[in-house]
Design an enzyme around this catalytic site. Sequence first.
Site, PDB file in Angstrom:
ATOM      1  N   CYS A  55       0.860  -1.173   0.000  1.00  0.00           N
ATOM      2  CA  CYS A  55       0.000   0.000   0.000  1.00  0.00           C
ATOM      3  C   CYS A  55       0.907   1.238   0.000  1.00  0.00           C
ATOM      4  CB  CYS A  55      -0.906  -0.003   1.224  1.00  0.00           C
ATOM      5  SG  CYS A  55      -1.833   1.540   1.421  1.00  0.00           S
ATOM      6  N   ASP A  61      -0.136  -5.950   0.128  1.00  0.00           N
ATOM      7  CA  ASP A  61      -1.355  -6.251  -0.610  1.00  0.00           C
ATOM      8  C   ASP A  61      -1.085  -7.516  -1.421  1.00  0.00           C
ATOM      9  OD1 ASP A  61      -3.040  -4.082   0.123  1.00  0.00           O
ATOM     10  OD2 ASP A  61      -1.937  -2.770  -1.229  1.00  0.00           O
TER      11      ASP A  61
END
Length: 157
Positions: free
Chosen positions: A55, A62
């Site tokens: 992120c 992620d």
Amino acid sequence: MSGVPDHEYSGLTQLGQPTRLPSSPEEAVLERVPAPHKDLRYCVRFTAPEFTSLCPLTGQPDFAHLVIDYVPRNWIVESKSLKQYLAAFRNHGAFHEACTLDIAQRLVGLLDPVWLRIGGYWYPRGGIPIDVFWQSGDPPAGTWIPNQDVQPYRGRG
């Protein structure tokens, strides 16, 4: 190898050699080799079920399941260089949309394929999954393009 002379592979810098993981997608070297059957239309699929990036705001990881389909024109991507490129996103901060579309655009720029499609099936961030899909145009007529068949995130459902 598939009727392609060995000198066609002489410029490869990663295949068959020890390589270090690139520190960023920009640093990663994507390589290509001549398509083995330029007279045929066929679909090539790469699946990366454990793709990771960060992120850009929180630095939290992620995770995504990427599916890349393309119909070659003159070139195919060398798979080790693609693996290295995708792995370089592990320390790269970008939103899901940017990661997915940057990968597609880099491949289109390298390969000039007849057609390319990418499906980015991202696991939830903030409680909702964000899936990203792009293709370069209509699939070529007469070419078998299988469904991606990645189920949407269902949580506990």
